[in-house]
Design a protein around this motif. Structure first.
Motif, short mmCIF file in Angstrom:
data_model
loop_
_atom_site.label_atom_id
_atom_site.label_comp_id
_atom_site.label_asym_id
_atom_site.label_seq_id
_atom_site.Cartn_x
_atom_site.Cartn_y
_atom_site.Cartn_z
N HIS A 164 0.82 -1.17 -0.05
CA HIS A 164 -0.15 -0.01 0.02
C HIS A 164 0.89 1.04 -0.13
CE1 HIS A 164 0.76 -1.70 3.79
NE2 HIS A 164 0.89 -0.44 4.33
N THR B 291 -9.41 3.80 -3.36
CA THR B 291 -9.24 3.11 -2.18
C THR B 291 -8.08 2.47 -2.09
OG1 THR B 291 -10.56 1.32 -3.03
CG2 THR B 291 -11.70 3.05 -1.93
N THR C 157 -6.09 -0.75 0.15
CA THR C 157 -6.18 -1.52 1.36
C THR C 157 -4.94 -1.86 1.59
OG1 THR C 157 -7.97 -2.73 -0.40
CG2 THR C 157 -6.98 -4.00 1.76
N THR C 158 -4.71 -2.40 3.09
CA THR C 158 -3.52 -2.40 3.53
C THR C 158 -2.90 -3.92 3.17
OG1 THR C 158 -4.04 -1.09 5.34
CG2 THR C 158 -2.14 -2.30 5.61
N CYS D 239 2.30 -7.55 -5.26
CA CYS D 239 0.99 -8.19 -5.22
C CYS D 239 1.11 -9.58 -5.32
CB CYS D 239 -0.23 -7.55 -6.45
SG CYS D 239 -0.45 -5.98 -6.22
N THR E 252 -2.47 -10.74 -1.13
CA THR E 252 -3.78 -10.37 -0.57
C THR E 252 -4.68 -9.29 -1.37
OG1 THR E 252 -3.12 -9.02 1.09
CG2 THR E 252 -3.53 -11.14 1.86
N VAL E 253 -3.65 -8.65 -2.09
CA VAL E 253 -4.32 -7.50 -2.59
C VAL E 253 -3.96 -7.32 -4.14
CG1 VAL E 253 -4.13 -6.04 -0.79
CG2 VAL E 253 -2.24 -6.07 -2.31
N TYR F 120 -4.75 -4.71 -7.94
CA TYR F 120 -5.18 -3.12 -8.36
C TYR F 120 -6.07 -3.24 -9.56
CZ TYR F 120 -1.19 -3.89 -11.95
OH TYR F 120 -0.60 -4.30 -12.73
N ASN G 64 -7.50 1.76 -7.69
CA ASN G 64 -7.53 1.14 -6.30
C ASN G 64 -6.80 -0.08 -6.05
OD1 ASN G 64 -10.10 2.83 -6.13
ND2 ASN G 64 -11.15 1.27 -7.02
N ASP H 75 -7.13 -3.12 -4.29
CA ASP H 75 -8.39 -4.00 -3.68
C ASP H 75 -8.17 -5.06 -2.98
OD1 ASP H 75 -10.05 -2.98 -6.84
OD2 ASP H 75 -10.26 -2.24 -4.93
N PRO H 76 -8.80 -5.53 -2.19
CA PRO H 76 -8.28 -6.79 -1.38
C PRO H 76 -8.63 -7.98 -2.38
CG PRO H 76 -10.45 -5.92 -0.46
CD PRO H 76 -9.71 -4.87 -1.39
N THR I 293 -10.67 -10.65 -3.30
CA THR I 293 -12.17 -11.16 -2.66
C THR I 293 -12.09 -12.86 -2.53
OG1 THR I 293 -12.96 -11.22 -4.83
CG2 THR I 293 -13.20 -9.10 -3.79
#
Lengths: 444, 553
Positions: free
Chosen positions: B311, B329, B331-332, B356, B361-362, B364, B378, B380-381, B383
């Protein structure tokens, strides 16, 4: 009955070339079969998928007779015909004993066959033309004018108007001339137009949910500029950090809707989002997003598209789900210095998931538009005629241009969001027009 | 109208132009990571019309709801003789992340100092005194005593362990015994890596130990600007105790324009050195200044950390390198990285893809632009909730490969003391394990077992390089709506019904079980057929390959 090349679609256009006046043309044969429909084949399922209806070009089949004693006159006339055929033209066709013509937009072509007969004392030339044209024939424009106001609860043209008895065989693009009278300063700088055959506006009064810890933060104030006469004010504060609005709409036909909420606040950045409540579990798919609003004046704030009632099944050609009430929650981030005020929410139908026809357009302009704006579905442009004489284009923020569908009532919704001057009584004069589009050479 | 109820708007210098009725063969694509990937279409346009200007942007909307489903900047307008222009657009996220290929660093814990030998002093010897000379007459003579220089002593700092025998690697500054030093002689070592990357020094920390305790010698830390001024940040007298490291941060301890770090040993008054005059600096970690999402430089205290996460890098790269993007947004991330430096140049996309992948866990995505024309990207996590449901009636093929399935992994990494350690994680139950080895260059903060488990989570089930075709609107479980096939967003999980389940498809956890729940790697919507082709669980092309794929199709 007549066939003429003319300069425009109008009741009395200028004739460029008459094909049936004996000087020297006569139309001996004429056929205008409707154009073919393009489909697409499916993949592993039975039948085909119909993603869009698109039509092939129409071919007008014309056999022209040219008869004259004077061979030079025939040659000159033929040259004139060849020139007409080499560029796109409007061909006006008046069927036998009909009173209303239909217009075709022809494409460039050359004659398919030219036959010459040498009769005694008379020149006879027969010209067969397979004239390609746009798929639809156009009728004369149908126009009317209506005055729309900004109050969706108003039963007469409240934020919407209806176009019924639409002529033609296929949907036709719509042109809207919007204007406000000079007392209102200017057309607001952004608007949405939804044209469709499905769904109604649904209204709900909006009031803040009093926070349990500080119920006096919410007050209801009388205000004649508010829809419904009262507005709900959430005082400035940070505990709790969010203000909730629970909106309940009655008799909602299941479908996708854009939620507009009338809101005002002194200037500053504001964020809001929608949350669906399923039992006690709240879903927030987008997170708080910045909203655009007019400070100091009520204006519609666009909170996004949701399906209401939540997660209902689609309408299909077999049956449709019943209407029921729907609840949704809007969440606003509070400000520590400014109060937030709301009064009313409305649902604008955006038929997406259900089998229906509709178009939703958003347009905005960075400059102050003048007192009028034109939304032209045919050229797909939005513009305003501004004071220095230009027709200046607006930006297209999204969606498709409005169209009207024949055979069913069409509802057109006009919402200004956000706005310069957006009082609920502001009247907008909408002069609408469309040219019916025909597959067959007149229904009406 | 055609195009399957999609509307296409081209925005150039002259404003917005709706081109829906003039285009054919529209293909809209989005993928994960990345977001909107491409838009391609053929456009009727006379050859005499002007070129599509640079910077033209195309947006594709669902005309019934007004929502955007695709977009990008025009990169390849190809006019053709027949008046049909083939237009290709690359998504803003994809394009902007690959525009700049330059060196970059965030945290550097590897030692790459620049050292130069410097003359620290001289060796001297005393000669002279009584001398005996045997001559015809006998007698004695003497030469006056004096000191002469017998040699010049130069010293450099070097990357080595300290002379006291411990094995810690660091920077060693050493003056040999018996050297006559002048006053304020200097041995210096510089680390110029932030300058090399065009960035600024944000914070640094180090520890040190010396061979003697003496106030005659000092170890100093400086922050300098290349070609400009300098700040002496800390001065330590030589001490044999090893004080704890103290973070020095920009703004507070040194000026915010510094881009280069220096450690030097400075002698005191002129003297002859005794034994053990050395200083050893270790665990030197440099941090560069980072941008926050609003474009301001983050405070020194906020970067004073031995590790950085995805992040931190994401926000900084977007602000630094992508003026057409803005940070959405964030996400950490889960992983703390101890070494993040690309001195040979890297694009933002290369860096983010690498991080990533390592974090796991994340990911973009960049989707719509805002009213000002800037696209939010963003972090993003990844999902774990299923978002879409389709059935397979419009087409589904899923060749499986067991070539990428592993149930045992060996992880090796050097521990902080420098010795390589090994950890085996095994989930095998049938006695015939398939294993892979992961060799890490640095000790992972979460431990070797966690790294092994992360690997097996991904590779325990066969990845499905399959394809599902969607011909009508699909259910979006998160918004409760039925979305247009072009609006299916990659990166989400999709459940495909009508596929023969395996026994473990009854697993209630909605992870990638490789059978009926898949992650959408990309979505290609073709307006002519009205179908979206979803690629499942596949890696995504980078820009060069994406361009090649666009141009060759």
């Amino acid at each position: 009955m007549s066939w003429k090349f003319v300069d425009s679609i109008s009741a009395s256009p200028t004739t460029l070339l008459d094909l049936h006046d004996g000087a020297p043309f006569y139309v001996a044969e004429w056929a205008a079969p409707p154009p073919a429909v393009r489909g697409s084949s499916g993949v592993s399922s039975d039948g085909s998928i119909e993603p869009s209806t698109s039509f092939e070009d129409r071919t007008l089949q014309v056999l022209l007779d040219m008869q004259s004693v004077d061979a030079d006159a025939v040659a000159v006339a033929f040259q004139a015909l060849a020139k007409m055929l080499l560029a796109p033209r409007w061909l006006r066709y008046l069927p036998p004993t009909a009173t209303k013509p239909v217009f075709f937009r022809t494409r460039a072509c050359t004659p398919a066959e030219i036959e010459e007969f040498r009769l005694i004392a008379v020149r006879n030339k027969q010209v067969r033309i397979d004239l390609p044209a746009e798929p639809f024939g156009y009728g004369l424009a149908v126009t009317d004018e209506v005055v729309v106001n900004n109050d969706p609860t108003n039963a007469t043209n409240g934020m919407r108007f209806t176009i019924a008895d639409v002529k033609g065989d296929v949907p036709a693009p719509l042109r809207l001339d919007l204007s406000v009278t000079s007392g209102w300063l200017a057309i607001p700088k952004a608007f949405m137009i939804q044209a469709g055959t499905y769904g109604q506006l649904h209204n709900a009064a909006a009031a803040w949910v009093p926070p349990p810890a500080a119920p006096t933060d919410v007050t209801t104030v009388n205000d004649s500029s508010a829809i419904g006469g009262t507005k709900s004010v959430l005082a400035a504060g940070s505990s709790p950090a969010y203000g909730n609005v629970d909106l309940t709409f009655a008799d909602v036909t299941p479908g996708d809707y854009r939620v507009l909420l009338r809101f005002t606040s002194p200037a500053g950045a504001r964020r809001a989002c929608l949350m669906q409540r399923v039992g006690s579990y709240e879903l927030n798919p987008t997170g708080l997003q910045p909203i655009t609003y007019q400070s100091g004046q009520f204006s519609w704030v666009d909170l996004g598209v949701v399906r209401l009632p939540f997660s209902t099944r689609r309408a299909t050609e077999w049956d449709a789900p019943a209407a029921s009430s729907a609840t949704i929650r809007a969440v606003f981030e509070r400000s520590t210095t400014d109060a937030l005020t709301i009064d009313h929410a409305v649902l604008v139908p955006v038929p997406g998931g259900d089998r229906s026809v509709g178009r939703f357009l958003q347009a905005s302009t960075p400059t102050d538009a003048e007192l009028s704006a034109v939304v032209d579905g045919r050229s797909e442009q939005v513009w305003s005629h501004i004071s220095d004489g230009r027709d200046m284009l607006w930006s297209l923020s999204g969606g498709g241009f409005p169209q009207v569908v024949p055979g069913v009532p069409n509802q057109i919704v006009l919402a200004y969001a956000p706005a310069v001057y957006n009082p609920r009584t502001m009247p907008t004069t909408v002069a609408w027009s469309y040219n019916p589009r025909y597959l067959y050479l007149r229904g009406d | 109208m055609g195009q399957g109820s999609l509307a296409v708007v081209m925005t150039g210098v002259d404003g917005d132009e709706a081109v829906t009725d003039r285009i054919s063969n529209l293909v809209v694509r989005n993928s994960s990571p990345g977001g909107y990937e491409s838009v391609e279409f053929d456009m009727q346009r006379r050859l005499a019309e002007k070129r599509i200007p640079d910077g033209t942007v195309v947006r594709v909307f669902d005309a019934t709801t007004g929502e955007q489903v695709g977009g990008g900047r025009v990169i390849e307008p190809g006019p053709a003789e027949d008046g049909i222009w083939r237009v290709s657009c690359l998504g803003e996220g994809f394009a902007a992340l690959q525009d700049q290929d330059e060196p970059y660093m965030v945290v550097d814990a590897s030692l790459q100092p620049t050292v130069q030998p410097s003359v620290i002093g001289v060796r001297e010897k005393t000669i002279g005194g009584k001398q005996y000379k045997m001559g015809k007459n006998g007698g004695r003579a003497s030469v006056p005593k004096q000191k002469v220089i017998t040699g010049i002593v130069s010293a450099t700092a070097k990357v080595a362990g300290p002379p006291d025998g411990t094995e810690t690697e660091g920077l060693l500054f050493e003056i040999p015994q018996g050297t006559s030093t002048s006053a304020s002689a200097v041995i210096a070592a510089q680390i110029r890596t932030p300058y090399l990357c065009g960035q600024r020094l944000g914070a640094f920390i180090y520890r040190y130990v010396c061979g003697i305790t003496s106030s005659s010698y000092t170890l100093r830390a400086d922050a300098l600007t290349f070609g400009g001024g300098s700040d002496t940040v800390a001065t330590h007298t030589f001490t044999q105790s090893s004080p704890a490291g103290v973070w020095k941060v920009h703004g507070t301890d040194f000026d915010s324009t510094r881009d280069w770090f220096q450690l030097r040993v400075v002698t005191g008054a002129a003297t002859t050195t005794l034994a053990n005059v050395w200083a050893h600096a270790r665990t030197i970690v440099l941090r560069t200044q980072l941008f926050a999402a609003d474009g301001s430089v983050r405070s020194g205290a906020s970067v004073a950390s031995l590790t950085a996460g995805v992040h931190d890098v994401f926000t900084d790269l977007v602000v630094r390198r992508c003026p057409s993007l803005k940070v959405g947004t964030v996400t950490t991330g889960a992983r703390a990285f101890t070494q993040l430096a690309w001195y040979d140049g890297a694009t933002a996309k290369d860096i983010l893809d690498e991080l990533c992948e390592a974090d796991g866990t994340v990911t973009y995505h960049a989707w719509e632009a805002d009213a000002a024309g800037r696209t939010a990207i963003n972090l993003d996590p990844v999902t774990t909730a299923v978002r879409y449901e389709v059935n397979s009636k419009d087409g589904y093929n899923a060749p499986t490969s067991s070539g990428d399935v592993y149930d045992r992994v060996v992880v090796t990494a050097p521990d902080p003391a420098g010795f390589t350690r090994r950890q085996v994680v095994s989930r095998n139950t049938n006695g015939r394990p398939r294993s892979k080895t992961i060799n890490l260059d640095a000790w992972p903060t979460e431990g070797l077992t966690a790294v092994g488990n992360q690997f097996l989570d991904k590779y325990a089930a066969p990845p499905n390089g399959g394809v599902v075709v969607v011909g009508e609107r699909v259910r979006d479980l998160i918004t409760g709506r039925w979305v247009h096939p072009a609006a299916i967003k990659s990166g989400n999980l999709i459940r495909v019904l009508g596929v023969q389940p395996n026994p473990d498809s009854l697993n209630p956890d909605a992870k990638r079980d490789g059978v009926t729940i898949f992650r959408i790697a990309s979505n290609t919507y073709t307006a002519d057929s009205g179908t979206a082709t979803l690629e499942l669980d596949q890696p995504v092309l980078n820009q060069d390959r994406a361009l090649a794929a666009l141009l060759s199709s």
